[in-house]
Each structure stands twice: as C-alpha cells, then as structure tokens.
Design a protein around this motif. Structure first.
Motif, mmCIF file in Angstrom:
data_model
loop_
_atom_site.group_PDB
_atom_site.id
_atom_site.type_symbol
_atom_site.label_atom_id
_atom_site.label_comp_id
_atom_site.label_asym_id
_atom_site.label_seq_id
_atom_site.Cartn_x
_atom_site.Cartn_y
_atom_site.Cartn_z
ATOM 1 N N GLY A 27 0.882 -1.166 0.000
ATOM 2 C CA GLY A 27 0.000 0.000 0.000
ATOM 3 C C GLY A 27 0.910 1.203 0.000
ATOM 4 O O GLY A 27 2.084 1.086 -0.357
ATOM 5 N N HIS A 43 3.564 7.206 8.642
ATOM 6 C CA HIS A 43 2.349 7.690 7.966
ATOM 7 C C HIS A 43 2.407 9.198 7.683
ATOM 8 O O HIS A 43 1.754 9.676 6.749
ATOM 9 C CB HIS A 43 1.103 7.419 8.825
ATOM 10 N N PHE A 57 -8.960 5.598 3.308
ATOM 11 C CA PHE A 57 -8.613 4.232 3.724
ATOM 12 C C PHE A 57 -9.200 3.994 5.110
ATOM 13 O O PHE A 57 -9.305 4.916 5.907
ATOM 14 C CB PHE A 57 -7.088 4.054 3.834
ATOM 15 N N GLY A 58 -9.495 2.743 5.411
ATOM 16 C CA GLY A 58 -9.899 2.412 6.778
ATOM 17 C C GLY A 58 -11.353 2.691 7.053
ATOM 18 O O GLY A 58 -12.165 2.867 6.136
ATOM 19 N N ALA A 114 -4.275 2.928 6.619
ATOM 20 C CA ALA A 114 -3.920 1.509 6.494
ATOM 21 C C ALA A 114 -2.991 1.149 7.644
ATOM 22 O O ALA A 114 -2.570 2.013 8.412
ATOM 23 C CB ALA A 114 -3.229 1.280 5.161
ATOM 24 N N THR A 115 -2.667 -0.125 7.747
ATOM 25 C CA THR A 115 -1.637 -0.541 8.697
ATOM 26 C C THR A 115 -0.948 -1.779 8.130
ATOM 27 O O THR A 115 -1.420 -2.372 7.155
ATOM 28 C CB THR A 115 -2.214 -0.799 10.102
ATOM 29 N N GLU A 120 0.151 -4.974 4.138
ATOM 30 C CA GLU A 120 -0.362 -3.618 4.352
ATOM 31 C C GLU A 120 -1.764 -3.546 3.782
ATOM 32 O O GLU A 120 -1.969 -3.727 2.570
ATOM 33 C CB GLU A 120 0.523 -2.560 3.683
ATOM 34 N N LEU A 121 -2.732 -3.288 4.637
ATOM 35 C CA LEU A 121 -4.148 -3.290 4.255
ATOM 36 C C LEU A 121 -4.871 -2.186 5.024
ATOM 37 O O LEU A 121 -4.408 -1.779 6.101
ATOM 38 C CB LEU A 121 -4.784 -4.645 4.624
ATOM 39 N N PRO A 122 -6.013 -1.715 4.502
ATOM 40 C CA PRO A 122 -6.753 -0.690 5.244
ATOM 41 C C PRO A 122 -7.236 -1.226 6.584
ATOM 42 O O PRO A 122 -7.593 -2.408 6.682
ATOM 43 C CB PRO A 122 -7.953 -0.387 4.337
ATOM 44 N N LEU A 123 -7.253 -0.371 7.596
ATOM 45 C CA LEU A 123 -7.894 -0.759 8.849
ATOM 46 C C LEU A 123 -9.349 -1.080 8.529
ATOM 47 O O LEU A 123 -9.961 -0.428 7.672
ATOM 48 C CB LEU A 123 -7.790 0.373 9.876
ATOM 49 N N THR A 137 -10.193 -4.078 7.418
ATOM 50 C CA THR A 137 -10.173 -5.308 6.622
ATOM 51 C C THR A 137 -10.569 -6.456 7.547
ATOM 52 O O THR A 137 -10.116 -6.522 8.691
ATOM 53 C CB THR A 137 -8.746 -5.580 6.071
#
Ligand SMILES: Cc1cc2nc3c(=O)[nH]c(=O)nc-3n(C[C@H](O)[C@H](O)[C@H](O)COP(=O)(O)O)c2cc1C
Ligand code: SF4
Length: 431
Positions: free
Chosen positions: A9, A220, A235-236, A243-244, A259-262, A264
């Motif tokens: 990401g 970030h 995101f998120g 993301a995280t 790495e994916l959006p919060l 998920t």
C-alpha cells in the motif's frame, strides 16, 4: 535481500526496490518533499490540525490520536523538547516495525522531521531493541546520509528547524517498549515504568517535554502531509482511518506482512492473504493484535480489524500482529507459553503484576500437567481480574487479557485436561 511476502500500500509501495533505503532512491520517488512543505510552508499548528483531521491513531498498540498527542507538547522554548521513536517492537507476534526500519528508513526520518516541526522538538531518540542489529545499522546509515545532505542538522532542508536523530540500542526487554520504561532505559537506568502523571509531554526524556511515537506512526506522516486528510480518510473506517501493516504468523500457508486498510476483515487476512491453514488442518483460533490481545475462536473471524469492532468481541487491535493457531494446538499450552512470558518480563514494581503473573503461570502449568481442578479455572479468572487497572503500567492488563480470552472461548480444552488428568492434544507443539 530476504524475501517476505507482503501486500503493498502507500507505506510499503517501494519496499521491493533495493535503492529505496538509500537517500538517492528515496528522493527519486519524491522523498522529503512532504517534509520540505511542512518545514517551509506550514506552521506547527497547521501540521497538528492536519494530522488531527486525518484521524491518525498511534500504531504502537494503544491507538492514541497522534495529532492530539503532538498538541500536548508545551509551547515556547524555555526547555529543550524531544521526540522518541519507539522501535522496541517487543510484543510477540509483531514484526512490522522491523520491515519499516529495514526498507523504509528515510520514510521514518521524514515523518520525524514533520513531527519535529509540529512539536518544536530539537532532537529525536530512536530506541531500538538490541536484537534489531541490522535494522539499527540501516537506520544509522540513513541518518548519516541525511546529516551529510543537510536534511538533518542546524537548518534541516534549508529551513529554520534544527534537528538531529540519535539511535539508542536497548537490551531486549518487553517492558522497555512501554513508553516510560523506555525513557528510564534511555537514560541508562533500569527499564521500570514511571508513575503517571507527570506524562512524558511534561516530564519525559531527561526530564524534558517529550512525545513518544511508534515507528509506523511516524511513517504515515509524510503521506498525510503530501496527500491531505481526506485522502488518508479514504482508507480504513470512519473511526480508524488509514492503512496498517498486519504481521501474520503461526500456522498459515503464507505468514508475512500485509499492508491493508484498517477495517479489513480478519478472515480475509487469514484465509485470503495468508492462504489459510496448513494442508489437512483447520483454524482453531486467532490472536488478532499481538500476544497480549485476547484470542478469538474461528467462529468470530468475520470481524473488521479496527478497534471499534474488535472491542465488541472483547479484544483489541494492538499492534496488528495476527497469530493463527490450528486444530492441533492445545490452548492450555498456549496459556503456559503466554503466562511464562509475562512472568519473566514483569519488572516487579507492582505486587498485583509481580505476584499475579507468577500465579497465572503456576496454575496454568498445573492444569497442563493434568493436576488441576475446576476450582483452578475460577482462581485464574479471579487473579486476572485483580490485575486489571491496578498497576503503574498496562503490562499487568496485557498479562491478564490473554488468560481471560482463552478461558472465554476454549474452556473445554482446560476442562478436558482436568477430566482426563493429562493433555488430550498429542499433536500439539511441545512446551
Ligand atoms: C507493556 C507494554 C509494551 C509496549 N511495547 C511497545 C513497543 O514495543 N513498541 C511501541 O511502539 N509501543 C509499545 N507500547 C506502547 C507505548 O507505551 C506507547 O503507547 C507508544 O509507543 C506510543 O506511540 P503511538 O502513539 O505512536 O502508538 C507498549 C506498551 C506497554 C504497556
Ligand atoms: S504493571 Fe508490571 S511491568 Fe508495569 S510497572 Fe507494574 S510490575 Fe512493572
């Protein structure tokens, strides 16, 4: 370079490029433009407002709102002010900061510069766990490059900001990740957490106003300055934007960093990204956020990975360290491993923690040996309950929560040991 599976990401987009950890490679991809903007075109208040509006929450475990934390630093220059970058990454199951340090050191330094402008800090101490020798070397090299290029120093990037970054190596204690234990260790003392108040913003490193943020939190910041708060909130979830980097470990086909959006869903992370359980096995339970976060059974993995949803299931996001356990695993042995760790790592200042962690481990081992009784299960919950919210730091809570989670969802494993007088899981990992 060592290969680690990860989905990219905005934070990890260039982590596959070998030159991204160098100053030249970072600059080729637009690096330090966000810091230049923050240092030369924005006021400290504007940066704080921007990061507040973005809703960035700290990624070190507690999820405190970053812009708000930056705003707590006292104004004026009567005392030197410091930042601390928490790179202790001591939570078992968490390994995202290692990747961010090894592959994105300039992204961290850029975030630090933005935070320095926002808080008026003149120096940053990066406290890094002793085991992270290579990441520490990579970061030190990047700092040297920045000093030589005038990015750090008396006039950072040609602005009025003077700032330097210093790397301090720890000796590998879990409690030195807790921010005030860290500050004590940084000052050369035993890593024992401080009573609060005063909080670090008033009395931090060497008694000076200090802001402590996690490695990922700093990472970030350049993206928020570059792209804006609305972009970040794209995101998120509404309450947990951005993301995280989830670290997936344990009994899955593709352990690694994602790495994916919060927000998920946990089952998407486990079954889709990490490839699900090993052949012929079934997922039994998942620890969602590093070892101190209560486990969830396989029936509850349809939960979005954001604190507001996890809290409804009596667990938390923590550091996003997802640990997957399958149907061969004995949950009492899991309890033995976890309670042994906390017994060993307690700094010993508070009675509830020092004694409680010892008793949790002792009783857990008795049950595992087949010598426990049903009354022991009540005692475990009683001890854990008395450790929560009573101590100088949140370590005791972190030691109590996993025991409560195991008994909430896997009580039958404990009862089976007591009824059979031995461990009924012959295929489980050895203690
Ligand atoms: C026992 C314990 C261990 C901790 N370990 C870490 C750690 O290894 N890394 C980290 O960033 N935060 C850790 N924290 C959280 C820090 O105290 C602090 O909240 C965090 O560094 C703040 O950064 P953030 O606001 O960017 O999340 C720990 C907290 C506790 C109670
Ligand atoms: S809760 Fe545990 S680790 Fe934290 S200060 Fe007290 S004894 Fe030390």
């Amino acid at each position: 370079m060592q290969k680690v599976p990860f989905v990219t990401g905005y934070l990890t987009e260039h982590f596959g490029d070998d030159d991204y950890a160098t100053l030249a490679g970072y600059r080729r991809r637009g690096g330090y433009e966000a810091a230049r903007k923050a240092l030369t075109e924005m006021s400290a208040e504007q940066i704080v407002e921007l990061v507040k509006n973005a809703g960035l929450q700290g990624r070190g475990g507690a999820g405190f709102v970053t812009g708000l934390k930056w705003s707590f630093m006292p104004k004026g220059n009567d005392k030197p002010k410091y930042l601390v970058c928490n790179a202790d990454e001591s939570e078992p199951g968490s390994f995202k900061d290692r990747l961010l340090l090894e592959r994105g050191p300039h992204q961290i330094i850029e975030g630090i510069l933005i935070a320095a402008k926002a808080t008026g800090a003149e120096k940053t101490f990066v406290y890094i766990r002793g085991e992270y020798a290579h990441p520490a070397d990579v970061l030190e090299r990047a700092i040297e490059e920045c000093r030589a290029a005038g990015i750090l120093g008396a006039k950072c990037l040609g602005s009025d900001l003077a700032h330097d970054v210093i790397v301090t190596r720890g000796a590998g204690a879990y409690i030195c990740g807790e921010e005030t234990g860290l500050l004590e260790s940084l000052e050369g003392k035993k890593g024992q957490p401080r009573k609060k108040p005063p909080f670090p913003a008033q009395f931090g490193a060497f008694g000076m106003p200090t802001t402590v943020n996690n490695v990922e939190t700093f990472s970030h910041a350049p993206h928020i300055v570059k792209n804006g708060a609305a972009w970040f909130r794209g995101f998120g979830t509404e309450k947990s934007p951005g993301a995280t980097v989830f670290g997936v470990s344990g009994l899955v086909q593709r352990p690694g960093l994602y790495e994916l959006p919060l927000g998920t869903r946990l089952d998407e992370i486990v079954f889709q990204h990490a490839g699900g359980p090993l052949p012929g096995r079934k997922v039994k339970g998942v620890i969602p956020g590093g070892m101190s976060m209560p486990i969830l059974p396989v029936s509850q993995l349809d939960v979005p990975m954001a604190s507001e949803f996890l809290r409804e299931r009596k667990t938390l996001l923590g550091t996003g360290g997802v640990m997957v356990l399958d149907d061969t695993v004995c949950m009492v042995r899991v309890g033995c491993v976890i309670t042994y760790f906390f017994r060993d790592e307690s700094c010993g200042q508070c009675t509830q923690c020092r004694e409680g962690t010892g008793w949790l481990n002792k009783i857990m081992q008795r049950i595992e040996r087949g010598a426990g009784s049903l009354a022991d299960l009540d005692i475990l919950l009683d001890v854990a309950g008395k450790m929560e919210g009573q101590t100088i730091c949140a370590f005791a809570d972190a030691a109590a929560w996993p025991v409560q989670g195991l008994l909430r969802h896997f009580r039958e494993d404990f009862e089976a040991h007591i009824t059979h007088g031995k461990c009924p899981f012959p295929q489980s990992f050895e203690l």
